[in-house]
Write an enzyme that holds these catalytic residues in place. Structure first.
Site, PDB file in Angstrom:
ATOM      1  N   PHE A  17      27.533   2.417   7.428  1.00  0.00           N
ATOM      2  CA  PHE A  17      27.464   3.109   6.129  1.00  0.00           C
ATOM      3  C   PHE A  17      28.606   2.637   5.213  1.00  0.00           C
ATOM      4  CE2 PHE A  17      29.065   7.329   4.244  1.00  0.00           C
ATOM      5  CZ  PHE A  17      28.416   7.122   3.023  1.00  0.00           C
ATOM      6  N   ASP A  58      29.177  -7.030  13.566  1.00  0.00           N
ATOM      7  CA  ASP A  58      28.650  -5.713  13.939  1.00  0.00           C
ATOM      8  C   ASP A  58      27.766  -5.875  15.162  1.00  0.00           C
ATOM      9  OD1 ASP A  58      27.278  -3.083  13.799  1.00  0.00           O
ATOM     10  OD2 ASP A  58      28.159  -3.001  11.785  1.00  0.00           O
ATOM     11  N   GLY A  84      25.461   0.814  13.434  1.00  0.00           N
ATOM     12  CA  GLY A  84      25.198   0.107  12.179  1.00  0.00           C
ATOM     13  C   GLY A  84      23.730  -0.294  12.114  1.00  0.00           C
ATOM     14  N   ALA A 100      40.468   1.342   9.199  1.00  0.00           N
ATOM     15  CA  ALA A 100      39.809   2.576   8.759  1.00  0.00           C
ATOM     16  C   ALA A 100      40.133   3.670   9.766  1.00  0.00           C
ATOM     17  CB  ALA A 100      38.300   2.370   8.674  1.00  0.00           C
ATOM     18  N   TYR A 104      36.947  10.173  19.886  1.00  0.00           N
ATOM     19  CA  TYR A 104      37.074   9.609  18.533  1.00  0.00           C
ATOM     20  C   TYR A 104      38.490   9.834  17.990  1.00  0.00           C
ATOM     21  CZ  TYR A 104      35.829   8.686  13.619  1.00  0.00           C
ATOM     22  OH  TYR A 104      35.758   8.183  12.340  1.00  0.00           O
ATOM     23  N   LYS A 111      41.198   6.811  17.338  1.00  0.00           N
ATOM     24  CA  LYS A 111      41.704   6.485  16.002  1.00  0.00           C
ATOM     25  C   LYS A 111      43.226   6.648  15.943  1.00  0.00           C
ATOM     26  CE  LYS A 111      37.938   5.396  13.616  1.00  0.00           C
ATOM     27  NZ  LYS A 111      37.757   4.098  12.945  1.00  0.00           N
ATOM     28  N   TYR A 150      51.769  -3.742  15.912  1.00  0.00           N
ATOM     29  CA  TYR A 150      51.619  -5.150  15.490  1.00  0.00           C
ATOM     30  C   TYR A 150      52.451  -5.412  14.231  1.00  0.00           C
ATOM     31  CZ  TYR A 150      47.960  -6.707  18.745  1.00  0.00           C
ATOM     32  OH  TYR A 150      47.271  -7.091  19.864  1.00  0.00           O
ATOM     33  N   THR A 185      32.727  11.610   3.785  1.00  0.00           N
ATOM     34  CA  THR A 185      32.151  10.788   2.716  1.00  0.00           C
ATOM     35  C   THR A 185      30.631  10.826   2.840  1.00  0.00           C
ATOM     36  OG1 THR A 185      34.095   9.388   2.845  1.00  0.00           O
ATOM     37  CG2 THR A 185      32.207   8.458   1.709  1.00  0.00           C
ATOM     38  N   ARG A 193      25.320  14.166  10.940  1.00  0.00           N
ATOM     39  CA  ARG A 193      26.344  14.731  10.057  1.00  0.00           C
ATOM     40  C   ARG A 193      25.704  15.693   9.069  1.00  0.00           C
ATOM     41  NH1 ARG A 193      30.356   9.618   9.095  1.00  0.00           N
ATOM     42  NH2 ARG A 193      28.424   8.420   9.201  1.00  0.00           N
TER      43      ARG A 193
HETATM   44  N1  UDP Z   1      27.465  21.134  10.261  1.00  0.00           N
HETATM   45  C1  UDP Z   1      26.528  22.144  10.062  1.00  0.00           C
HETATM   46  N2  UDP Z   1      25.211  21.851  10.256  1.00  0.00           N
HETATM   47  C2  UDP Z   1      24.762  20.614  10.627  1.00  0.00           C
HETATM   48  C3  UDP Z   1      25.721  19.582  10.807  1.00  0.00           C
HETATM   49  C4  UDP Z   1      27.062  19.881  10.632  1.00  0.00           C
HETATM   50  O1  UDP Z   1      26.884  23.273   9.700  1.00  0.00           O
HETATM   51  O2  UDP Z   1      23.533  20.438  10.776  1.00  0.00           O
HETATM   52  C5  UDP Z   1      28.892  21.440  10.025  1.00  0.00           C
HETATM   53  C6  UDP Z   1      29.793  21.066  11.192  1.00  0.00           C
HETATM   54  O3  UDP Z   1      29.889  22.134  12.105  1.00  0.00           O
HETATM   55  C7  UDP Z   1      31.104  20.774  10.490  1.00  0.00           C
HETATM   56  C8  UDP Z   1      30.682  20.291   9.109  1.00  0.00           C
HETATM   57  O4  UDP Z   1      29.319  20.669   8.948  1.00  0.00           O
HETATM   58  O5  UDP Z   1      31.864  21.951  10.362  1.00  0.00           O
HETATM   59  C9  UDP Z   1      30.807  18.783   8.951  1.00  0.00           C
HETATM   60  O6  UDP Z   1      30.181  18.178  10.037  1.00  0.00           O
HETATM   61  P1  UDP Z   1      29.934  16.636  10.161  1.00  0.00           P
HETATM   62  O7  UDP Z   1      29.205  16.411  11.448  1.00  0.00           O
HETATM   63  O8  UDP Z   1      29.292  16.115   8.922  1.00  0.00           O
HETATM   64  O9  UDP Z   1      31.355  15.948  10.217  1.00  0.00           O
HETATM   65  P2  UDP Z   1      32.826  16.391  10.689  1.00  0.00           P
HETATM   66  O10 UDP Z   1      33.532  16.735   9.430  1.00  0.00           O
HETATM   67  O11 UDP Z   1      32.734  17.571  11.623  1.00  0.00           O
HETATM   68  O12 UDP Z   1      33.342  15.181  11.347  1.00  0.00           O
END
Ligand code: UDP
Length: 316
Positions: free
Chosen positions: A14, A34, A39, A117, A148, A152, A162, A178, A189
């Site tokens: 993305f 990639d 991706g 990133a 994750y 990171k 480095y 984002t 997400r």
């Molecule tokens: N979330 C939600 N419903 C969904 C997917 C996510 O309420 O179907 C909430 C999730 O619990 C979090 C927020 O939305 O608090 C953002 O979630 P995302 O997975 O986008 O990314 P995060 O910021 O957690 O890495």
């Protein structure tokens, strides 16, 4: 013609694909690396006929080289959605450790600028709000998000090692939530989830009590912040994100309004422990050091994203 050459690990993702577009627009020659694990070749299909662009299918967990000169190495390779990294925890750990080393070694061998990133997840479930770069975070080292978060954090440690040991010119951005075209419809997400549910007339699944907050940045704003940091003399880490914060209940309501959907809102249990309760970037540094701040309003960013998702979902 001696164009600057940028290698973008995760170039079909993305963010990586939008970065490839921006670099080409700025007059770079670009190579995407990639393995397409999260991706999508479709994200870079429009670049296939561009003579300044090439794509290599390669897992950066394995050592690799690139022919000729390289001026910039951008490391955007990693599963980045909680659903993805729950399914791919080992790959996520390895790409954030071995993958970071392999890309750092490439930058070192080519005497290139290295750009990492990183993520707001390094702050974990933050107890300081909004989050400035000086905050060290509140991360569960063995929770479901740790593959994750810790990968990171390790990447940041490796980048600075480095830099200190070899004098490599390095930069670290911490990316906050984002959204925009090229997010995978089913990546789990919240933006793709709510948008596809709203567009298909299904209930919007708010996790937990929906009082947790996030701050959403449109992809063009984010890429602009990244480009400015890459071209600056700043090592970072620098937060790039939109400080406009909302709860997930408020966000669900905004999605219903933006799509004109009459879907219901339903509450379901949080699928992952350690879901941060609040998140909002302190962007003082990005403003003062990069002259950057987000410009795109949620309503306008959502409109473009909705157009993309409608096409992907095949709804009018
Ligand atoms: N979330 C939600 N419903 C969904 C997917 C996510 O309420 O179907 C909430 C999730 O619990 C979090 C927020 O939305 O608090 C953002 O979630 P995302 O997975 O986008 O990314 P995060 O910021 O957690 O890495």
């Amino acid at each position: 013609m001696n164009l600057k050459h940028a290698v973008v690990a995760g170039g079909a993702g993305f963010l990586g694909s939008h970065l490839c577009d921006r670099l080409l627009k700025e007059g770079f020659r670009v190579t995407s690396v990639d393995n397409f694990i999260t991706g999508n070749p479709g994200n870079i299909a429009h670049l296939a006929s561009n003579a300044l662009f090439s794509s290599i299918q390669q897992d950066i967990i394995q050592p690799f080289t690139i022919d000729g000169d390289v001026d910039y190495v951008f490391n955007f390779a990693s599963p980045a959605s909680p659903v993805d990294y729950l399914e791919l925890p080992i790959e996520t750990l390895l790409v954030g450790s071995a993958g970071t080393h392999n890309t750092l070694d490439l930058a070192k061998a080519k005497n290139a600028v290295y750009f990492m990133a990183s993520t707001s997840e390094v702050y974990g479930d933050p107890t300081v709000h909004p989050q400035p770069e000086e905050y060290w975070g509140n991360v569960n080292p063995n929770g479901t998000r740790s593959c994750y978060d810790e990968a990171k954090r390790y990447s940041e440690a490796a980048v600075f090692a480095y830099h200190r040991k070899f004098g490599l010119d390095t930069k670290v951005v911490r990316i906050f939530n984002t959204y925009g075209p090229r997010m995978r419809v089913n990546d789990g997400r919240v933006v793709p989830a709510f948008l596809s549910q709203a567009l298909l007339g299904e209930p919007l699944t708010v996790f937990g009590d929906g009082k947790q907050t996030r701050s959403f940045c449109y992809v063009s704003d984010l890429i602009d912040g990244i480009y400015r940091l890459a071209m600056s003399n700043q090592p970072g880490p620098i937060n790039v994100g939109n400080p406009s914060e909302r709860t997930m209940i408020e966000f669900a309501e905004e999605i219903l309004k933006a799509t004109g959907s009459s879907s219901a809102i339903t509450f379901v249990p949080l699928p992952t422990a350690d879901d941060p309760k609040q998140r909002k970037p302190d962007i003082t540094k990005a403003k003062s050091l990069l002259g950057w701040q987000p410009e795109v309003e949620l309503s306008s960013g959502l409109a473009d994203t909705i157009t993309y998702f409608k096409e992907k979902l095949g709804v009018a």
